[in-house]
Design an enzyme around this catalytic site. Structure first.
Site, PDB file in Angstrom:
ATOM      1  N   THR A   1       0.935  -1.041  -0.038  1.00 34.15           N
ATOM      2  CA  THR A   1       0.074   0.081   0.138  1.00 34.15           C
ATOM      3  C   THR A   1       0.845   1.258  -0.077  1.00 34.15           C
ATOM      4  O   THR A   1       1.962   1.227  -0.020  1.00 34.15           O
ATOM      5  CB  THR A   1      -0.833  -0.022   1.002  1.00 34.15           C
ATOM      6  OG1 THR A   1      -0.210   0.289   2.306  1.00 34.15           O
ATOM      7  CG2 THR A   1      -1.651  -1.304   1.626  1.00 34.15           C
ATOM      8  N   CYS A   2       0.284   2.396  -0.079  1.00 29.19           N
ATOM      9  CA  CYS A   2       1.012   3.571   0.155  1.00 29.19           C
ATOM     10  C   CYS A   2       1.027   4.444   1.203  1.00 29.19           C
ATOM     11  O   CYS A   2       1.100   5.577   1.265  1.00 29.19           O
ATOM     12  CB  CYS A   2       0.475   4.424  -1.180  1.00 29.19           C
ATOM     13  SG  CYS A   2       0.572   3.677  -2.826  1.00 29.19           S
ATOM     14  N   MET A   3       0.692   3.532   2.229  1.00 30.55           N
ATOM     15  CA  MET A   3       0.674   4.219   3.575  1.00 30.55           C
ATOM     16  C   MET A   3       2.073   3.880   4.180  1.00 30.55           C
ATOM     17  O   MET A   3       2.718   2.937   4.258  1.00 30.55           O
ATOM     18  CB  MET A   3      -0.368   3.513   4.333  1.00 30.55           C
ATOM     19  CG  MET A   3      -1.806   3.486   4.143  1.00 30.55           C
ATOM     20  SD  MET A   3      -2.938   2.730   5.431  1.00 30.55           S
ATOM     21  CE  MET A   3      -2.137   1.221   5.436  1.00 30.55           C
TER      22      MET A   3
ATOM     23  N   ILE B   1      -6.665  -0.870  -2.373  1.00 26.52           N
ATOM     24  CA  ILE B   1      -5.373  -1.018  -3.450  1.00 26.52           C
ATOM     25  C   ILE B   1      -5.098  -1.986  -4.287  1.00 26.52           C
ATOM     26  O   ILE B   1      -5.188  -1.998  -5.472  1.00 26.52           O
ATOM     27  CB  ILE B   1      -4.239  -0.160  -2.635  1.00 26.52           C
ATOM     28  CG1 ILE B   1      -4.274   0.979  -2.178  1.00 26.52           C
ATOM     29  CG2 ILE B   1      -2.836  -0.422  -3.776  1.00 26.52           C
ATOM     30  CD1 ILE B   1      -3.016   1.587  -1.344  1.00 26.52           C
TER      31      ILE B   1
END
Ligand SMILES: *Cc1c(COP(=O)(O)O)cnc(C)c1O
Length: 410
Positions: free
Chosen positions: A337-339, A376
């Protein structure tokens, strides 16, 4: 590994069916050997993989459900509705009518639900209706509340101390064809101590004996017990025997002189399934940022620790190449993910994994796949392993399933 990847993708879950059977048998034996009249109601919400629910049903577990969605799943896998325990704070009029028609075990925990039960009883005057009540009472021990997350009081069930429970019993007893047959008391405590269950069982038994003696069929102490924990957690959990001991001792004592002893119901979730799933994710890349090693895998913290707690799960690396004379490194395992906070593991010490290795995370069976958000990427597949045979019990999602045209307007 390459074959598994070809068939199931570069990350997937494996379900150990034998381990599941073992857990069931161990719990059952611990209790049944001490109190014969014993039932396991498996808590669906903990992991409602249909194949897993069905396997537990075959072993003899009842289905413990907390929503109509879960109730319908139990029906779908072929569960006998009389072996469904319907709990949960929200049940509609229709849900309650349906479950009562089906003769399921229904535990209500609010006055609005009692109204639906009474309506049903009036509409079916010739029918004997059985109902259970989830109760709420103080379970603190020497003034210390054992509730999860530091809450002083639990929010579920009907309060005993303020008289609500007595009122409800009186209301229900006004109708001749309603019989209160059981009490339910599920409490989520942070330490899951065996002694807490002595208190819970004792109180349930005493309340039952005071208020609903005639027709008492079951005492349901809920779930919340620990299963066998990985050593790396460094928490000493009570064994199943250590839970069963005080609980069954109380049951035997309280109902010693009863001809028909009530059934004891336990609703394990975590204890039944935590250690039956592992998650395998392929290493995609290794990055070094100012001296820190980040191992990027094709998986996410959402797959294995949806609550994002910082404790590392037991894990190991399946290496494509032997490591020889390696230096010990410290690395983090991070996800797709982009976290920033998507860490599957923190500060692991050992030989650095290489690209195309696989990392195996253990103990990911409870509150994982049911909490995996559609965030995502599609959800990975789940493969059951039973005596060396593999069955794909949940396929990897496709684009069309993820963006279901019946749901979304394009
Ligand atoms: C969640 C739940 C369980 C299972 O709890 P665990 O802590 O996973 O054992 C049992 N009964 C009820 C009513 C629940 O809500």
């Amino acid at each position: 590994m390459c074959e598994l990847e070809r068939d199931f993708g570069s990350s997937f879950f494996l379900l150990d069916v034998n381990k599941l059977r073992e857990n069931y048998k161990k719990i059952e034996h611990a209790f049944k050997s001490r109190y014969e009249n014993f039932i396991i109601g498996y808590s669906y919400k903990t992991n409602y993989l249909p194949y897993l629910c069905k396997e537990l049903s075959k072993l003899g577990a009842y289905a413990e459900v907390v929503s109509r969605l879960e109730y319908d799943l139990a029906i779908k896998i072929g569960e006998d509705p009389r072996r469904i325990i319907f709990n949960g704070p929200i049940k509609s009029r229709e849900d309650i009518q349906y479950a009562l028609n089906n003769e399921s075990i229904v535990n209500i925990e609010s006055f609005y639900e009692a109204d639906f039960v009474k309506e049903y009883a009036l509409e079916h005057p010739k029918k004997q209706i059985k109902i259970g009540i989830r109760v709420n009472f103080d379970i603190s021990d020497n003034g210390i509340s054992p509730h999860q997350a530091g809450y002083d009081i639990g929010r579920f069930g009907i309060c005993v101390e303020n008289g609500d429970f007595q009122n409800l019993v009186m209301q229900l007893k006004e109708l001749k064809n309603i019989k209160i047959t059981g009490l339910h008391g599920h409490f989520s405590t942070s330490e899951r101590k065996a002694e807490t269950y002595r208190i819970i069982t004792e109180k349930l038994c005493r309340i039952a004996k005071e208020s609903i003696l005639d027709g008492l069929e079951y005492i349901d102490i809920g779930g919340g017990i620990y299963g066998e924990l990985p050593k790396s957690f460094q928490t000493v959990a009570p064994t199943f025997d250590e839970y069963a001991q005080p609980i069954c001792e109380v049951m035997n004592k309280e109902f010693n002189d009863f001809k028909n002893k009530p059934t004891l119901i336990l609703e394990p979730g975590l204890a039944m399934v935590a250690n039956v799933l592992i998650f395998i994710a392929k290493v995609i890349d290794i990055k070094n940022i100012r001296g820190n090693h980040f191992v990027l895998v094709d998986g996410s913290v959402h797959n294995i620790k949806p609550t994002m707690h910082k404790r590392n799960l037991p894990m190991h690396v399946i290496r494509q190449n032997e490591v020889s004379g390696y230096t010990k490194e410290i690395f983090d395992v991070v996800g797709y993910t982009c976290m920033e906070k998507d860490y599957l593991a923190h500060d692991i010490a050992g030989a650095l994994p290489q690209q195309d290795d696989y990392i195996v995370f253990e103990n990911v069976g409870a509150y994982t796949i049911v909490f995996n958000p559609p965030f995502i990427k599609v959800r990975p597949s789940i493969v059951a392993v039973d005596d060396g045979e593999l069955v794909e019990v949940r396929r990897k999602e496709t684009f069309r399933q993820f963006f279901n045209e019946e749901l979304y307007y394009f």
